[in-house]
Design a protein around this motif. Structure first.
Motif, mmCIF file in Angstrom:
data_model
loop_
_atom_site.group_PDB
_atom_site.id
_atom_site.type_symbol
_atom_site.label_atom_id
_atom_site.label_comp_id
_atom_site.label_asym_id
_atom_site.label_seq_id
_atom_site.Cartn_x
_atom_site.Cartn_y
_atom_site.Cartn_z
ATOM 1 N N ARG A 64 40.196 6.307 17.347
ATOM 2 C CA ARG A 64 39.407 5.208 16.329
ATOM 3 C C ARG A 64 38.289 5.167 17.135
ATOM 4 O O ARG A 64 38.035 5.831 17.994
ATOM 5 C CB ARG A 64 39.775 4.216 17.665
ATOM 6 N N GLY A 65 37.316 4.082 17.166
ATOM 7 C CA GLY A 65 35.543 4.286 17.032
ATOM 8 C C GLY A 65 35.266 3.717 18.548
ATOM 9 O O GLY A 65 36.197 3.165 19.266
ATOM 10 N N ARG A 66 34.500 4.319 18.450
ATOM 11 C CA ARG A 66 34.126 4.302 20.381
ATOM 12 C C ARG A 66 33.584 3.204 20.867
ATOM 13 O O ARG A 66 32.096 3.028 21.635
ATOM 14 C CB ARG A 66 33.651 5.938 21.246
ATOM 15 N N ARG A 67 33.671 1.935 19.802
ATOM 16 C CA ARG A 67 33.272 0.835 20.206
ATOM 17 C C ARG A 67 32.636 0.695 21.545
ATOM 18 O O ARG A 67 32.073 -0.005 22.378
ATOM 19 C CB ARG A 67 33.970 0.270 19.689
ATOM 20 N N LEU A 68 34.410 0.416 22.564
ATOM 21 C CA LEU A 68 34.265 -0.362 23.460
ATOM 22 C C LEU A 68 35.401 1.016 24.629
ATOM 23 O O LEU A 68 35.840 1.378 24.099
ATOM 24 C CB LEU A 68 34.917 -1.265 23.482
ATOM 25 N N SER A 69 34.680 1.711 25.757
ATOM 26 C CA SER A 69 35.230 2.625 26.536
ATOM 27 C C SER A 69 34.826 2.239 28.144
ATOM 28 O O SER A 69 34.133 1.220 29.028
ATOM 29 C CB SER A 69 34.169 3.819 26.028
ATOM 30 N N VAL A 70 35.646 2.952 28.410
ATOM 31 C CA VAL A 70 35.801 2.395 30.193
ATOM 32 C C VAL A 70 34.906 3.893 31.042
ATOM 33 O O VAL A 70 35.946 4.654 30.575
ATOM 34 C CB VAL A 70 37.001 2.228 31.004
ATOM 35 N N ALA A 71 34.347 4.388 32.006
ATOM 36 C CA ALA A 71 33.571 5.404 32.234
ATOM 37 C C ALA A 71 34.297 6.194 33.117
ATOM 38 O O ALA A 71 35.484 5.726 33.839
ATOM 39 C CB ALA A 71 32.734 4.383 33.040
ATOM 40 N N PRO A 72 34.569 7.271 32.736
ATOM 41 C CA PRO A 72 35.604 8.040 33.856
ATOM 42 C C PRO A 72 34.109 7.821 35.257
ATOM 43 O O PRO A 72 33.695 7.947 35.393
ATOM 44 C CB PRO A 72 34.990 9.774 33.593
ATOM 45 N N MET A 73 35.509 7.575 36.387
ATOM 46 C CA MET A 73 35.207 7.415 37.533
ATOM 47 C C MET A 73 35.715 8.209 38.156
ATOM 48 O O MET A 73 37.301 8.221 38.678
ATOM 49 C CB MET A 73 35.122 6.118 37.952
ATOM 50 N N MET A 74 35.187 9.018 39.545
ATOM 51 C CA MET A 74 35.988 9.277 40.453
ATOM 52 C C MET A 74 37.086 9.066 41.546
ATOM 53 O O MET A 74 36.422 8.072 41.663
ATOM 54 C CB MET A 74 35.049 10.682 41.709
ATOM 55 N N ASP A 75 37.357 9.221 41.951
ATOM 56 C CA ASP A 75 38.907 8.461 41.968
ATOM 57 C C ASP A 75 39.754 7.168 42.150
ATOM 58 O O ASP A 75 40.450 6.615 42.407
ATOM 59 C CB ASP A 75 38.880 8.021 43.766
ATOM 60 N N TRP A 76 39.574 6.517 40.431
ATOM 61 C CA TRP A 76 39.648 5.452 40.284
ATOM 62 C C TRP A 76 40.178 5.735 38.445
ATOM 63 O O TRP A 76 41.498 4.671 38.488
ATOM 64 C CB TRP A 76 38.081 5.342 40.461
ATOM 65 N N THR A 77 39.575 6.216 37.951
ATOM 66 C CA THR A 77 40.093 6.390 35.977
ATOM 67 C C THR A 77 41.563 7.292 36.760
ATOM 68 O O THR A 77 41.391 8.553 35.461
ATOM 69 C CB THR A 77 39.318 5.849 35.033
ATOM 70 N N ASP A 78 42.635 7.422 37.459
ATOM 71 C CA ASP A 78 43.514 8.155 36.931
ATOM 72 C C ASP A 78 44.616 7.802 35.890
ATOM 73 O O ASP A 78 44.905 6.871 35.622
ATOM 74 C CB ASP A 78 44.054 8.239 38.408
#
Length: 343
Positions: free
Chosen positions: A18-32
């Motif tokens: 799907r289109g990357r219209r909205l995304s959540v950033a890669p964040m160390m220690d968080w986005t596991d």
């Protein structure tokens, strides 16, 4: 809810892109993977990213530990950190085999530890090397290869710097660029300070879209509200949220309807909590109580009531050491009952 514990036999992604219209950033220690499952209960279509995984961890380490994820996380991208084209190609191929929808190269992290590995933001000083890395990965996989980067490093304040970087990398076939609209200061600032002190220059990302109209340009950095998202989407193709999505995750509750045209109802906070209980129970049972602790998952959920009266009571209950030690997923409902809106 199933966990992918082995590579898929099909080397293509297991879910439609799907289109990357909205995304959540890669964040160390968080986005596991536990955080991503939680976010997926709030929004079905927002693109999710792993924490950065170094090529060394995949070439020489425990591949399953770093790459396993849950089927419901799709669409989900694997972010890689590295600067050796051969190692990146190997790692990207592993990512595709495990079922990821996208491979993203980190050219934005300014930490000194990452710099010592000769990757992250310091790679912006070597755009041809980045192009070589992108080409090697694109030759190894059929899924998208994208780059996340800053607008400059240290005192390189000219728009020409990031324009030339994008142009060089694009020659290797990359057509999606995630632009953190700040410079990265490689010496003298901590990673936290690098997210706050260098000024935001959103117009640089806007200019990239004007100069490269056929490319997908996604903007990142300091974005906190739907009004800000709406403004940016007038100029670029997508918006990536960082810490706001983590600390205030329910901001994403209307994203599917607002930005993807979904006709599904918006989930309540209680809906989200109840949806997580079977997942938590399954993860704890699978682990057999030998390593995975309840707070490994619930720590990502502390911001669910952000901005509401009683948010503090909710966080306190969900952080209670004695109750967490009991390993009972029903703690989520007890935290909800302590919240005034549950009365």
């Amino acid at each position: 809810m199933t966990t992918i514990s082995a590579p898929t036999s099909d080397t293509s992604a297991t879910a439609p892109v799907r289109g990357r219209r909205l995304s959540v950033a890669p964040m160390m220690d968080w986005t596991d993977r536990h955080c991503r499952v939680f976010h997926r209960q709030i929004t079905r279509h927002t693109w999710l990213y792993t924490e950065m995984v170094t090529t060394g961890a995949l070439v020489y380490g425990d591949v399953e530990r770093h790459l396993r994820f849950n089927e419901e996380e799709h669409p989900v991208a694997l972010q890689l950190g590295g600067s050796d084209p051969a190692d990146l190609a190997t790692s990207a191929k592993l990512g595709q085999q495990w079922g990821y929808d996208e491979i993203n190269l980190n050219c934005g992290c300014p930490s000194e530890r990452v710099q010592k590995g000769a990757f992250g933001a310091c790679l912006m000083a070597e755009p041809q090397l980045v192009a070589d890395c992108v080409k090697a990965m694109r030759d190894a996989v059929t899924i998208d290869v994208t780059v996340k980067h800053r607008i400059g490093i240290d005192q390189s304040e000219s728009y020409d710097f990031v324009r030339d970087f994008v142009g060089t990398v694009a020659d290797a076939g990359c057509t999606t660029f995630v632009v953190h609209a700040r410079n990265a200061i490689l010496k003298g600032l901590s990673p936290k300070e690098n997210r706050e002190i260098p000024p935001l220059k959103y117009d640089f990302a806007y200019r990239l879209k004007r100069d490269f109209p056929d490319f997908e340009i996604i903007i990142n950095g300091g974005i906190k509200t739907e009004a800000e998202i709406d403004l940016h989407l007038q100029h670029v193709d997508g918006v990536m949220l960082g810490r706001e999505a983590y600390h205030n995750p329910y901001l994403m509750a209307t994203f599917d309807q607002r930005y993807y045209g979904a006709d599904t109802p918006v989930k309540s906070r209680e809906d989200v909590l109840r949806a997580m209980i079977p997942y938590i129970s399954a993860q704890l049972a699978k682990d057999g109580g030998k390593g995975l602790k309840l707070n490994t998952i619930t720590r990502h959920m502390l911001g669910l009531m952000q901005g509401l009266p009683g948010a503090r009571q909710f966080r306190q209950t969900l952080s209670d050491a004695r109750q967490l030690a009991a390993g009972d997923p029903q703690l989520l409902l007890r935290a909800l009952q302590r919240h005034p809106l549950a009365a």
